[in-house]
Design an enzyme around this catalytic site. Structure first.
Site, PDB file in Angstrom:
ATOM      1  N   ARG A 176       0.828  -1.234   0.000  1.00  0.00           N
ATOM      2  CA  ARG A 176       0.000   0.000   0.000  1.00  0.00           C
ATOM      3  C   ARG A 176       0.852   1.269   0.000  1.00  0.00           C
ATOM      4  O   ARG A 176       0.491   2.287   0.610  1.00  0.00           O
ATOM      5  CB  ARG A 176      -0.984   0.043   1.178  1.00  0.00           C
ATOM      6  CG  ARG A 176      -1.945  -1.094   1.216  1.00  0.00           C
ATOM      7  CD  ARG A 176      -2.927  -1.115   0.043  1.00  0.00           C
ATOM      8  NE  ARG A 176      -3.646  -2.372   0.074  1.00  0.00           N
ATOM      9  CZ  ARG A 176      -3.299  -3.437  -0.668  1.00  0.00           C
ATOM     10  NH1 ARG A 176      -2.298  -3.368  -1.532  1.00  0.00           N
ATOM     11  NH2 ARG A 176      -3.978  -4.558  -0.590  1.00  0.00           N
ATOM     12  N   SER A 226     -10.481   0.224   4.008  1.00  0.00           N
ATOM     13  CA  SER A 226      -9.667  -0.017   5.207  1.00  0.00           C
ATOM     14  C   SER A 226      -9.013   1.277   5.668  1.00  0.00           C
ATOM     15  O   SER A 226      -8.395   1.989   4.873  1.00  0.00           O
ATOM     16  CB  SER A 226      -8.580  -1.047   4.898  1.00  0.00           C
ATOM     17  OG  SER A 226      -9.185  -2.292   4.664  1.00  0.00           O
ATOM     18  N   GLU A 296      -3.781   3.794   6.554  1.00  0.00           N
ATOM     19  CA  GLU A 296      -3.725   3.575   5.106  1.00  0.00           C
ATOM     20  C   GLU A 296      -4.341   4.800   4.415  1.00  0.00           C
ATOM     21  O   GLU A 296      -3.857   5.258   3.395  1.00  0.00           O
ATOM     22  CB  GLU A 296      -4.509   2.308   4.731  1.00  0.00           C
ATOM     23  CG  GLU A 296      -4.520   2.047   3.230  1.00  0.00           C
ATOM     24  CD  GLU A 296      -5.096   0.689   2.869  1.00  0.00           C
ATOM     25  OE1 GLU A 296      -4.862  -0.297   3.593  1.00  0.00           O
ATOM     26  OE2 GLU A 296      -5.795   0.612   1.840  1.00  0.00           O
TER      27      GLU A 296
HETATM   28  C1  LIG Z   1     -15.509   0.674  -0.608  1.00  0.00           C
HETATM   29  C2  LIG Z   1     -13.999   0.772  -0.739  1.00  0.00           C
HETATM   30  C3  LIG Z   1     -13.259  -0.369  -0.951  1.00  0.00           C
HETATM   31  C4  LIG Z   1     -11.865  -0.285  -1.077  1.00  0.00           C
HETATM   32  N1  LIG Z   1     -11.153  -1.439  -1.282  1.00  0.00           N
HETATM   33  C5  LIG Z   1      -9.825  -1.382  -1.445  1.00  0.00           C
HETATM   34  C6  LIG Z   1      -9.056  -2.561  -1.696  1.00  0.00           C
HETATM   35  O1  LIG Z   1      -9.589  -3.660  -1.775  1.00  0.00           O
HETATM   36  N2  LIG Z   1      -7.718  -2.420  -1.861  1.00  0.00           N
HETATM   37  C7  LIG Z   1      -7.097  -1.207  -1.798  1.00  0.00           C
HETATM   38  O2  LIG Z   1      -5.866  -1.154  -1.982  1.00  0.00           O
HETATM   39  N3  LIG Z   1      -7.790  -0.079  -1.561  1.00  0.00           N
HETATM   40  C8  LIG Z   1      -9.118  -0.124  -1.376  1.00  0.00           C
HETATM   41  N4  LIG Z   1      -9.836   1.025  -1.144  1.00  0.00           N
HETATM   42  C9  LIG Z   1      -9.116   2.315  -1.029  1.00  0.00           C
HETATM   43  C10 LIG Z   1      -8.956   3.087  -2.362  1.00  0.00           C
HETATM   44  O3  LIG Z   1      -9.974   2.740  -3.282  1.00  0.00           O
HETATM   45  C11 LIG Z   1      -7.580   2.880  -3.001  1.00  0.00           C
HETATM   46  O4  LIG Z   1      -6.542   3.300  -2.146  1.00  0.00           O
HETATM   47  C12 LIG Z   1      -7.473   3.670  -4.334  1.00  0.00           C
HETATM   48  O5  LIG Z   1      -6.318   3.255  -5.005  1.00  0.00           O
HETATM   49  C13 LIG Z   1      -7.409   5.176  -4.142  1.00  0.00           C
HETATM   50  O6  LIG Z   1      -7.572   5.791  -5.409  1.00  0.00           O
HETATM   51  P1  LIG Z   1      -8.268   7.229  -5.569  1.00  0.00           P
HETATM   52  O7  LIG Z   1      -8.265   7.589  -6.995  1.00  0.00           O
HETATM   53  O8  LIG Z   1      -9.566   7.242  -4.888  1.00  0.00           O
HETATM   54  O9  LIG Z   1      -7.196   8.111  -4.805  1.00  0.00           O
HETATM   55  P2  LIG Z   1      -7.478   9.293  -3.762  1.00  0.00           P
HETATM   56  O10 LIG Z   1      -8.132   8.732  -2.554  1.00  0.00           O
HETATM   57  O11 LIG Z   1      -8.131  10.425  -4.442  1.00  0.00           O
HETATM   58  O12 LIG Z   1      -5.978   9.698  -3.388  1.00  0.00           O
HETATM   59  C14 LIG Z   1      -5.120   8.778  -2.734  1.00  0.00           C
HETATM   60  C15 LIG Z   1      -3.690   9.368  -2.735  1.00  0.00           C
HETATM   61  O13 LIG Z   1      -3.195   9.421  -4.055  1.00  0.00           O
HETATM   62  C16 LIG Z   1      -2.883  10.762  -4.446  1.00  0.00           C
HETATM   63  N5  LIG Z   1      -3.291  10.862  -5.859  1.00  0.00           N
HETATM   64  C17 LIG Z   1      -4.489  10.504  -6.398  1.00  0.00           C
HETATM   65  N6  LIG Z   1      -4.458  10.629  -7.744  1.00  0.00           N
HETATM   66  C18 LIG Z   1      -3.228  11.091  -8.056  1.00  0.00           C
HETATM   67  C19 LIG Z   1      -2.573  11.420  -9.285  1.00  0.00           C
HETATM   68  N7  LIG Z   1      -3.174  11.296 -10.483  1.00  0.00           N
HETATM   69  N8  LIG Z   1      -1.281  11.879  -9.231  1.00  0.00           N
HETATM   70  C20 LIG Z   1      -0.641  12.018  -8.031  1.00  0.00           C
HETATM   71  N9  LIG Z   1      -1.210  11.723  -6.839  1.00  0.00           N
HETATM   72  C21 LIG Z   1      -2.483  11.253  -6.859  1.00  0.00           C
HETATM   73  C22 LIG Z   1      -3.658  11.658  -3.493  1.00  0.00           C
HETATM   74  O14 LIG Z   1      -3.003  12.894  -3.288  1.00  0.00           O
HETATM   75  C23 LIG Z   1      -3.642  10.812  -2.208  1.00  0.00           C
HETATM   76  O15 LIG Z   1      -2.419  10.963  -1.534  1.00  0.00           O
HETATM   77  C24 LIG Z   1     -11.212   0.968  -0.998  1.00  0.00           C
HETATM   78  C25 LIG Z   1     -11.975   2.126  -0.793  1.00  0.00           C
HETATM   79  C26 LIG Z   1     -13.355   2.039  -0.660  1.00  0.00           C
HETATM   80  C27 LIG Z   1     -14.162   3.290  -0.467  1.00  0.00           C
END
Ligand SMILES: Cc1cc2nc3c(=O)[nH]c(=O)nc-3n(C[C@H](O)[C@H](O)[C@H](O)COP(=O)(O)OP(=O)(O)OC[C@H]3O[C@@H](n4cnc5c(N)ncnc54)[C@H](O)[C@@H]3O)c2cc1C
Length: 303
Positions: A176, A226, A296
């Site tokens: 992660r 998580s 996380e």
């Molecule tokens: C219902 C649910 C289930 C989930 N299940 C999982 C799972 O099974 N496994 C898992 O690993 N995660 C899970 N997650 C967490 C999440 O979906 C992941 O961490 C996902 O990869 C985050 O992506 P995001 O686009 O939403 O990033 P954001 O939450 O918008 O950002 C996360 C981080 O990345 C940075 N960031 C985002 N986009 C960029 C970019 N283009 N360039 C530079 N920095 C950037 C942000 O500044 C921040 O630090 C879950 C979340 C939910 C709500």
């Protein structure tokens, strides 16, 4: 600062949309977060470069988000400019078992494109609600698969506003985590390598993964998946449950009774509620098991 006039100036430079005092709760899956002073939803890569240039010229801090599914934005919101890498950069193209995709495309869309082309390796991504940019930053994963298994390279924009290509080896992936987390680079596109695999088998495995997630995960209330990383050799959810954390509540933030590593927003939870609950959980687990839990979810903004 006069954000309305700054927004007007930036809007004249980009194809995407620019907003003032945008509620971040509309851009996080937790539905929590104060306002961003300025908010940009870029139409393409050039919009991102123009936005970076604009922020630097006006000395405005820049924060990048994806789908907001791993974010806790504090109640005071985010000062400066928030750039959401989303639908303007969401194209996906498949050639053989190689897939090129914009950082704004979603993991389930990547999994679906791979499935359609009989490309294996992306089944884990079907149920994770993150953008590809956010997934790379977090090394998202599930069901024994993760981004690091199938990513080849990413294209980023650095603080000097230059495009760079970084290979997987340069991203320092671990559980992660990637070394992009604190670099200030903006991920704009991604390159992936899968392998030929029968479509029926991919479909069957995907259905099985999605069903297992549905059975294990709470539904019905906004959340960010998580909250804590699993400590080496254990599960954060198991530790929290074992010390009586399930159902613990602060304001409208509640530790899920189904999965103790999830915190649900029962309606009007604030970031303060969630952070207070997080502190309580950490203390309980530390006192009961001597284990320090680490977040996380990423925390942004100010109180
Ligand atoms: C219902 C649910 C289930 C989930 N299940 C999982 C799972 O099974 N496994 C898992 O690993 N995660 C899970 N997650 C967490 C999440 O979906 C992941 O961490 C996902 O990869 C985050 O992506 P995001 O686009 O939403 O990033 P954001 O939450 O918008 O950002 C996360 C981080 O990345 C940075 N960031 C985002 N986009 C960029 C970019 N283009 N360039 C530079 N920095 C950037 C942000 O500044 C921040 O630090 C879950 C979340 C939910 C709500």
């Amino acid at each position: 600062m006069d954000y309305t006039s700054l927004a007007g100036e930036l809007q004249s430079l980009v194809k995407g949309s620019v907003k003032v005092h945008e509620p971040m709760k509309q851009h996080t899956t937790w539905r929590i977060g104060g306002n961003a002073d300025l908010f940009v939803d870029p139409g393409d890569k050039d919009d991102i470069r123009r936005t970076v240039e604009f922020a630097a010229a006006h000395d405005i801090p820049l924060t990048v988000i994806g789908n907001g599914s791993n974010l806790l934005v504090k109640d005071g919101g985010i000062r400066g400019l928030v750039l959401k890498v989303g639908r303007g950069l969401a194209g996906i193209s498949v050639e053989g078992a190689t897939i090129k995709a914009g950082a704004g495309a979603m993991l389930p869309e990547l999994a679906a494109a791979a499935r359609k082309a009989s490309v294996g390796g992306f089944e884990f991504a079907a149920g994770i609600p993150g953008s590809l940019g956010g997934a790379v930053i977090m090394n998202a994963g599930a069901m024994n698969g993760c981004v690091a298994d199938v990513l080849l390279a990413v294209e980023v924009i650095n603080e000097q506003n230059q495009f760079l290509t970084l290979t997987k080896e340069e991203l320092g992936f671990s559980y992660r985590s990637s070394n992009l987390q604190n670099k200030g680079y903006i991920c704009v596109s991604t390159l992936w390598q899968g392998y030929p695999k029968g479509k029926d088998l991919i479909e069957q495995e995907t259905r099985d993964y999605v069903a297992r997630r549905k059975a294990a995960q709470p539904r019905g209330y906004p959340n960010a998946g998580s909250v804590f990383k699993n400590p080496e050799g254990d599960f954060a959810g198991r530790l929290i449950e074992a010390c009586g954390g399930k159902g613990l509540r602060v304001g409208d933030a509640e530790v899920s009774t189904k999965h103790a590593n999830w915190i649900l927003n029962l309606g009007n939870a604030t970031a303060r509620d969630v952070l207070t609950l997080i502190d309580k959980i950490k203390k309980m687990v530390q006192e009961s098991f001597g284990v320090s839990l680490h977040l996380e979810v990423r925390v942004l903004g100010e109180d």
